[in-house]
Design a protein around this motif. Sequence first.
Motif, PDB file in Angstrom:
ATOM      1  N   MET A   1       0.912  -1.179  -0.045  1.00 29.27           N
ATOM      2  CA  MET A   1      -0.080  -0.089   0.031  1.00 29.27           C
ATOM      3  C   MET A   1       0.811   1.176  -0.006  1.00 29.27           C
ATOM      4  SD  MET A   1      -2.920   1.217   2.631  1.00 29.27           S
ATOM      5  CE  MET A   1      -3.855  -0.443   2.613  1.00 29.27           C
ATOM      6  N   THR A   2       0.477   2.120  -0.964  1.00 35.35           N
ATOM      7  CA  THR A   2       1.465   3.545  -1.080  1.00 35.35           C
ATOM      8  C   THR A   2       0.919   4.250   0.190  1.00 35.35           C
ATOM      9  OG1 THR A   2       1.423   3.320  -3.644  1.00 35.35           O
ATOM     10  CG2 THR A   2       1.910   5.606  -2.365  1.00 35.35           C
ATOM     11  N   GLU A   3       2.050   5.060   0.809  1.00 34.12           N
ATOM     12  CA  GLU A   3       2.164   5.907   1.648  1.00 34.12           C
ATOM     13  C   GLU A   3       1.923   7.415   1.361  1.00 34.12           C
ATOM     14  OE1 GLU A   3       3.576   3.888   5.712  1.00 34.12           O
ATOM     15  OE2 GLU A   3       4.790   3.132   3.868  1.00 34.12           O
ATOM     16  N   ALA A   4       1.385   8.252   1.891  1.00 35.41           N
ATOM     17  CA  ALA A   4       1.515   9.657   1.778  1.00 35.41           C
ATOM     18  C   ALA A   4       2.885  10.198   1.487  1.00 35.41           C
ATOM     19  CB  ALA A   4       0.584  10.316   2.734  1.00 35.41           C
ATOM     20  N   LEU A   5       4.071   9.972   2.290  1.00 34.41           N
ATOM     21  CA  LEU A   5       5.061  10.334   2.407  1.00 34.41           C
ATOM     22  C   LEU A   5       6.245   9.212   1.872  1.00 34.41           C
ATOM     23  CD1 LEU A   5       5.348  12.629   5.273  1.00 34.41           C
ATOM     24  CD2 LEU A   5       4.883  13.227   3.051  1.00 34.41           C
ATOM     25  N   SER A   6       5.737   8.090   1.042  1.00 36.72           N
ATOM     26  CA  SER A   6       6.608   7.307   0.788  1.00 36.72           C
ATOM     27  C   SER A   6       7.548   7.632  -0.256  1.00 36.72           C
ATOM     28  CB  SER A   6       5.793   5.971  -0.048  1.00 36.72           C
ATOM     29  OG  SER A   6       6.673   5.175  -0.550  1.00 36.72           O
ATOM     30  N   GLY A   7       8.798   7.418  -0.068  1.00 39.26           N
ATOM     31  CA  GLY A   7       9.924   7.874  -0.939  1.00 39.26           C
ATOM     32  C   GLY A   7      10.573   9.362  -0.358  1.00 39.26           C
ATOM     33  N   ILE A   8      10.309   9.705   0.668  1.00 42.51           N
ATOM     34  CA  ILE A   8      10.873  10.960   1.646  1.00 42.51           C
ATOM     35  C   ILE A   8      11.686  10.396   2.495  1.00 42.51           C
ATOM     36  CG2 ILE A   8      10.303  12.825   2.904  1.00 42.51           C
ATOM     37  CD1 ILE A   8       9.670  13.213   0.037  1.00 42.51           C
ATOM     38  N   LYS A   9      13.059  10.605   2.501  1.00 37.96           N
ATOM     39  CA  LYS A   9      13.936  10.175   3.357  1.00 37.96           C
ATOM     40  C   LYS A   9      14.473  11.113   4.553  1.00 37.96           C
ATOM     41  CE  LYS A   9      17.939   6.929   3.629  1.00 37.96           C
ATOM     42  NZ  LYS A   9      18.597   5.991   3.030  1.00 37.96           N
ATOM     43  N   VAL A  10      14.289  11.044   5.852  1.00 42.85           N
ATOM     44  CA  VAL A  10      14.475  12.087   6.819  1.00 42.85           C
ATOM     45  C   VAL A  10      15.649  11.599   7.792  1.00 42.85           C
ATOM     46  CG1 VAL A  10      13.522  13.060   8.828  1.00 42.85           C
ATOM     47  CG2 VAL A  10      12.101  12.539   6.765  1.00 42.85           C
ATOM     48  N   LEU A  11      16.723  12.567   7.935  1.00 41.05           N
ATOM     49  CA  LEU A  11      17.672  12.564   9.055  1.00 41.05           C
ATOM     50  C   LEU A  11      17.395  12.913  10.101  1.00 41.05           C
ATOM     51  CD1 LEU A  11      20.629  10.674   8.918  1.00 41.05           C
ATOM     52  CD2 LEU A  11      21.639  12.605   8.232  1.00 41.05           C
ATOM     53  N   ASP A  12      17.002  12.102  11.242  1.00 38.32           N
ATOM     54  CA  ASP A  12      16.831  12.845  12.396  1.00 38.32           C
ATOM     55  C   ASP A  12      17.769  12.808  13.402  1.00 38.32           C
ATOM     56  OD1 ASP A  12      15.447  13.273  14.692  1.00 38.32           O
ATOM     57  OD2 ASP A  12      14.233  11.602  14.748  1.00 38.32           O
ATOM     58  N   LEU A  13      18.175  13.954  13.878  1.00 39.04           N
ATOM     59  CA  LEU A  13      19.261  14.334  14.634  1.00 39.04           C
ATOM     60  C   LEU A  13      18.597  14.967  16.126  1.00 39.04           C
ATOM     61  CD1 LEU A  13      20.815  14.155  11.943  1.00 39.04           C
ATOM     62  CD2 LEU A  13      22.711  15.603  13.171  1.00 39.04           C
ATOM     63  N   THR A  14      17.465  14.744  16.423  1.00 36.89           N
ATOM     64  CA  THR A  14      16.828  15.240  17.483  1.00 36.89           C
ATOM     65  C   THR A  14      16.643  14.084  18.776  1.00 36.89           C
ATOM     66  OG1 THR A  14      14.631  14.423  16.831  1.00 36.89           O
ATOM     67  CG2 THR A  14      15.410  16.583  15.903  1.00 36.89           C
ATOM     68  N   ARG A  15      16.231  14.854  19.910  1.00 38.56           N
ATOM     69  CA  ARG A  15      15.916  13.991  20.953  1.00 38.56           C
ATOM     70  C   ARG A  15      14.988  14.547  21.994  1.00 38.56           C
ATOM     71  NH1 ARG A  15      19.499  18.055  20.691  1.00 38.56           N
ATOM     72  NH2 ARG A  15      20.502  18.658  22.677  1.00 38.56           N
ATOM     73  N   VAL A  16      14.505  13.935  22.914  1.00 33.03           N
ATOM     74  CA  VAL A  16      13.506  14.296  23.770  1.00 33.03           C
ATOM     75  C   VAL A  16      12.112  14.157  23.223  1.00 33.03           C
ATOM     76  CG1 VAL A  16      12.662  15.861  25.619  1.00 33.03           C
ATOM     77  CG2 VAL A  16      15.054  15.576  25.037  1.00 33.03           C
ATOM     78  N   LEU A  17      11.579  15.264  22.713  1.00 32.50           N
ATOM     79  CA  LEU A  17      10.178  15.268  22.390  1.00 32.50           C
ATOM     80  C   LEU A  17       9.470  16.146  21.091  1.00 32.50           C
ATOM     81  CD1 LEU A  17       7.354  14.141  22.810  1.00 32.50           C
ATOM     82  CD2 LEU A  17       6.958  15.841  24.509  1.00 32.50           C
ATOM     83  N   ALA A  18       9.867  17.209  20.878  1.00 35.24           N
ATOM     84  CA  ALA A  18       9.434  18.135  19.865  1.00 35.24           C
ATOM     85  C   ALA A  18       9.922  17.731  18.507  1.00 35.24           C
ATOM     86  CB  ALA A  18       9.842  19.616  20.118  1.00 35.24           C
TER      87      ALA A  18
END
Length: 395
Positions: A1-18
């Motif tokens: 099943m295709t997802e809305a943001l399929s193909g988007i790649k995110v590098l996440d350098l965050t922590r805690v909550l926001a």
Amino acid sequence: MTEALSGIKVLDLTRVLAGPLCTMVLGDLGAEVIKIEAPGGSDDTRTWGPPFKNEVSAYYLCANRNKKSLTVNLKSEEGKEIIRNLINECDVLIHNFKTGTMERLGLDYESLSNINKGLVYCSITGFGETGPYKHLPGYDYIIQAMCGLMSITGDSESGPQKVGVAITDILTGLYACVGIQAALIEKSKSGTGQKLDISLFDAGVSSLVNIASNYLMSEKIPGLLGNVHANIVPYQTFDTSNGKMVIAIGNDRQFEKFTHIIGSESLITDPLFINNAKRVENRDLLIPILQQALGAKPTEYWQELCNENGIPCGPINNLEKVFQNEQVLVREMVIEKEHPEAGKIKLVGSPLKLSKTPVQVKQHPPLPGEHTNEILKGLGYTEDQIIEYKNKNIV
């Protein structure tokens, strides 16, 4: 099943909550999210508790599903090179280091956009990257105090109170998510990315909505509002014979119906209460009359009558009642997922209900470095290099 943001790649350098909340929402919508932590795991929430389940923090679990985990020592040149290699294939980078940290690491927007001109780069900080407070750390509690939110939350007995959850973190995460998706849409037209400067303080100020507008128009400083509404009456908590409930009358037509329900029809024509503006002006006279009527019957009685007549109302539920509620269960706001250390875990479901591209929870909140080998091999690193990097505490 295709997802809305399929193909988007995110590098996440965050922590805690926001930041983690933002990237979890992007992951829920189908983006591939790679969570970056220092070797061994450096997201503070991994240690925030109790409760823990097999040493896994409930707090960490709340905002980290649908992500892969790569551990990288950003203080090492090799570690920074790994990030630069990942940037070549990423659409988004998001971080919540203090202002100036990414510049010192050589991982600022200007440097990384030279590698990937289409990069959408989102910075989340306490106070933003400009202004006299830009170098100050910002935790939600401090932001709630400084942005004015606590000055209107609570009552004369309690004094200023914070909201029961880290609301400015949550709002900041959602604003970041909206901004990132807007930047991705713009990129699809221009071919180039941009930088987003999102702060908890700005989100906190924006959360004041009508209260801020009231002040900006009148220049009258509002006091503690407790459980009442600044602009609408009656719109607050009331005591019933067996507890408390909220009645939220949104217009004069609803108020007329409500007076019939409680047997106080004469209030409709009383010039002191004839419309909402008058009711706000004379709330101290009106509320005791309503309270006397509502105190005579139990919450369930009033809830049934109000629901039948289209009067917004509700009991004040504790979390046991919330998560046993049929509406919560039907809406799939509780989901279960297997976790390699915690076993079967329950998570809050997504409020995003998309008919064509529904949210899918495919990945449990990852262990530190759970996908390090997989990701590095995908970048072309050999098994021997990975072993060497692990021995040197680079990954």
